[in-house]
Design a protein around this motif. Structure first.
Motif, PDB file in Angstrom:
ATOM      1  N   LEU A 124       0.897  -1.290  -0.065  1.00  0.00           N
ATOM      2  CA  LEU A 124      -0.227   0.094  -0.023  1.00  0.00           C
ATOM      3  C   LEU A 124       0.887   1.306  -0.049  1.00  0.00           C
ATOM      4  O   LEU A 124       0.527   2.156  -0.638  1.00  0.00           O
ATOM      5  N   ALA A 125       2.034   1.087   0.535  1.00  0.00           N
ATOM      6  CA  ALA A 125       3.001   2.263   0.584  1.00  0.00           C
ATOM      7  C   ALA A 125       3.406   2.495  -1.139  1.00  0.00           C
ATOM      8  O   ALA A 125       3.432   3.446  -1.411  1.00  0.00           O
ATOM      9  N   THR A 126       3.431   1.531  -1.573  1.00  0.00           N
ATOM     10  CA  THR A 126       3.965   1.533  -3.168  1.00  0.00           C
ATOM     11  C   THR A 126       2.726   2.220  -3.867  1.00  0.00           C
ATOM     12  O   THR A 126       3.222   3.006  -4.675  1.00  0.00           O
ATOM     13  N   VAL A 127       1.481   1.640  -3.524  1.00  0.00           N
ATOM     14  CA  VAL A 127       0.183   2.245  -4.356  1.00  0.00           C
ATOM     15  C   VAL A 127       0.308   4.080  -4.088  1.00  0.00           C
ATOM     16  O   VAL A 127       0.181   4.751  -4.821  1.00  0.00           O
ATOM     17  N   PHE A 128       0.698   4.330  -2.713  1.00  0.00           N
ATOM     18  CA  PHE A 128       0.567   5.690  -2.329  1.00  0.00           C
ATOM     19  C   PHE A 128       1.640   6.393  -3.210  1.00  0.00           C
ATOM     20  O   PHE A 128       1.406   7.231  -3.668  1.00  0.00           O
ATOM     21  N   ALA A 129       2.907   5.777  -3.304  1.00  0.00           N
ATOM     22  CA  ALA A 129       3.858   6.457  -4.085  1.00  0.00           C
ATOM     23  C   ALA A 129       3.415   6.741  -5.370  1.00  0.00           C
ATOM     24  O   ALA A 129       3.895   7.402  -6.109  1.00  0.00           O
ATOM     25  N   TYR A 130       2.929   5.544  -5.945  1.00  0.00           N
ATOM     26  CA  TYR A 130       2.319   5.790  -7.536  1.00  0.00           C
ATOM     27  C   TYR A 130       1.366   6.888  -7.445  1.00  0.00           C
ATOM     28  O   TYR A 130       1.452   7.722  -8.503  1.00  0.00           O
ATOM     29  N   VAL A 144       1.044   9.601  -5.762  1.00  0.00           N
ATOM     30  CA  VAL A 144       1.776  10.752  -5.666  1.00  0.00           C
ATOM     31  C   VAL A 144       2.502  11.217  -6.960  1.00  0.00           C
ATOM     32  O   VAL A 144       2.440  12.201  -7.467  1.00  0.00           O
ATOM     33  N   ALA A 145       3.085  10.109  -7.513  1.00  0.00           N
ATOM     34  CA  ALA A 145       3.806  10.350  -8.953  1.00  0.00           C
ATOM     35  C   ALA A 145       2.678  10.403  -9.906  1.00  0.00           C
ATOM     36  O   ALA A 145       2.920  11.697 -10.625  1.00  0.00           O
ATOM     37  N   GLY A 146       1.507  10.024  -9.895  1.00  0.00           N
ATOM     38  CA  GLY A 146       0.473  10.567 -10.570  1.00  0.00           C
ATOM     39  C   GLY A 146      -0.115  11.968 -10.529  1.00  0.00           C
ATOM     40  O   GLY A 146      -0.208  12.726 -11.552  1.00  0.00           O
ATOM     41  N   LEU A 147      -0.166  12.381  -9.136  1.00  0.00           N
ATOM     42  CA  LEU A 147      -0.428  13.549  -9.002  1.00  0.00           C
ATOM     43  C   LEU A 147       0.406  14.601  -9.513  1.00  0.00           C
ATOM     44  O   LEU A 147       0.329  15.795 -10.086  1.00  0.00           O
ATOM     45  N   ALA A 148       1.896  14.456  -9.205  1.00  0.00           N
ATOM     46  CA  ALA A 148       2.765  15.038  -9.652  1.00  0.00           C
ATOM     47  C   ALA A 148       2.733  15.176 -11.468  1.00  0.00           C
ATOM     48  O   ALA A 148       3.113  16.372 -11.980  1.00  0.00           O
ATOM     49  N   LEU A 149       2.393  14.226 -11.915  1.00  0.00           N
ATOM     50  CA  LEU A 149       2.367  14.140 -13.442  1.00  0.00           C
ATOM     51  C   LEU A 149       1.299  14.803 -13.969  1.00  0.00           C
ATOM     52  O   LEU A 149       1.545  15.821 -14.755  1.00  0.00           O
ATOM     53  N   VAL A 150       0.117  14.952 -13.444  1.00  0.00           N
ATOM     54  CA  VAL A 150      -1.107  15.894 -13.658  1.00  0.00           C
ATOM     55  C   VAL A 150      -0.681  17.245 -13.330  1.00  0.00           C
ATOM     56  O   VAL A 150      -1.015  18.023 -14.143  1.00  0.00           O
ATOM     57  N   ALA A 151       0.008  17.561 -12.089  1.00  0.00           N
ATOM     58  CA  ALA A 151       0.186  18.974 -11.745  1.00  0.00           C
ATOM     59  C   ALA A 151       1.289  19.424 -13.046  1.00  0.00           C
ATOM     60  O   ALA A 151       1.408  20.578 -13.416  1.00  0.00           O
ATOM     61  N   THR A 195       2.699   7.836 -19.448  1.00  0.00           N
ATOM     62  CA  THR A 195       3.350   7.499 -18.165  1.00  0.00           C
ATOM     63  C   THR A 195       2.145   7.248 -17.273  1.00  0.00           C
ATOM     64  O   THR A 195       2.450   6.470 -16.427  1.00  0.00           O
ATOM     65  N   ALA A 196       1.072   7.868 -17.406  1.00  0.00           N
ATOM     66  CA  ALA A 196      -0.096   7.609 -16.620  1.00  0.00           C
ATOM     67  C   ALA A 196      -0.681   6.297 -16.766  1.00  0.00           C
ATOM     68  O   ALA A 196      -0.875   5.291 -15.656  1.00  0.00           O
ATOM     69  N   LEU A 197      -0.393   5.703 -18.096  1.00  0.00           N
ATOM     70  CA  LEU A 197      -0.882   4.268 -18.241  1.00  0.00           C
ATOM     71  C   LEU A 197       0.037   3.228 -17.455  1.00  0.00           C
ATOM     72  O   LEU A 197      -0.285   2.351 -16.743  1.00  0.00           O
ATOM     73  N   VAL A 198       1.515   3.703 -17.593  1.00  0.00           N
ATOM     74  CA  VAL A 198       2.399   2.518 -16.583  1.00  0.00           C
ATOM     75  C   VAL A 198       2.080   2.765 -15.264  1.00  0.00           C
ATOM     76  O   VAL A 198       2.035   1.635 -14.666  1.00  0.00           O
ATOM     77  N   LEU A 199       1.735   3.980 -14.568  1.00  0.00           N
ATOM     78  CA  LEU A 199       1.475   4.219 -13.355  1.00  0.00           C
ATOM     79  C   LEU A 199       0.279   3.319 -12.909  1.00  0.00           C
ATOM     80  O   LEU A 199       0.238   2.372 -11.986  1.00  0.00           O
TER      81      LEU A 199
END
Length: 188
Positions: free
Chosen positions: A14-20, A22-29, A85-89
């Motif tokens: 679940l920490a890994t999912v959280f990291a993904y 966060v990465a997704g939110l950074a990508l959107v931003a 990138t979003a698809l990979v996440l």
């Protein structure tokens, strides 16, 4: 497996999912910032190498001076890169969530991992090809265009390449594990 090990595995997953996430939110931003701030500014940044020095640098051009096709292709490369990138996440998140549910060595999880590897391979190739042609086209608008060379392979390429190969290896392990799991079904 003990309850402590299962709890620890789920917490780590679940920490890994959280990291993904966060990465997704950074990508959107990043994408929103590029579209709302960068695109209307009228500037286009190209990653190029200067000749004969061979120095890698960013070249800023006025978007109004570029051919429409070059500008569209550069924008399409950026959007394609963000989408892949979003698809990979999403694919990696799906793999981890399947792990949390105890579906590690299943054909479905192996297919999700394979899809993530293929999406990463596409992320390496498709935006780069769109960007290469458009960058060369855009460089024709600058004074002394022979001084510049479009960069096809940058530092990020090698990180993505290693990531893609790692995902490919993970998919192979999961496929093999799924076969072994099916072979052992009912024997243990």
């Amino acid at each position: 497996m003990s309850t402590t090990t299962i709890t620890r595995t789920r917490r780590d997953a679940l920490a890994t999912v959280f990291a993904y996430a966060v990465a997704g939110l950074a990508l959107v931003a990043h994408a929103v910032s590029a579209v709302l701030d960068g695109w209307p500014s009228g500037e286009v940044v190209l990653e190029v190498t200067s000749r004969p020095e061979g120095l890698r640098q960013s070249l800023v051009l006025d978007a109004g001076e570029l051919a429409d096709g070059a500008l569209v292709s550069l924008r399409a490369a950026a959007v394609t890169e963000w989408a892949l990138t979003a698809l990979v996440l999403v694919l990696l998140t799906t793999c981890v969530l399947r792990l949390v549910r105890g579906e590690v060595f299943t054909r479905s999880t192996a297919r999700w991992a394979s899809a993530a590897a293929w999406a990463t391979a596409s992320l390496l190739i498709v935006p780069s090809m769109l960007r290469l042609g458009a960058t060369n086209w855009a460089l024709q608008t600058v004074p002394d265009p022979d001084r510049w060379r479009a960069d096809l392979v940058g530092e990020q390429f090698w990180y993505l390449y290693v990531g893609m190969m790692t995902l490919s290896f993970l998919a192979l392990v999961l496929h093999r594990g799924a076969r072994m799991h099916e072979d052992q079904e009912g024997l243990i």
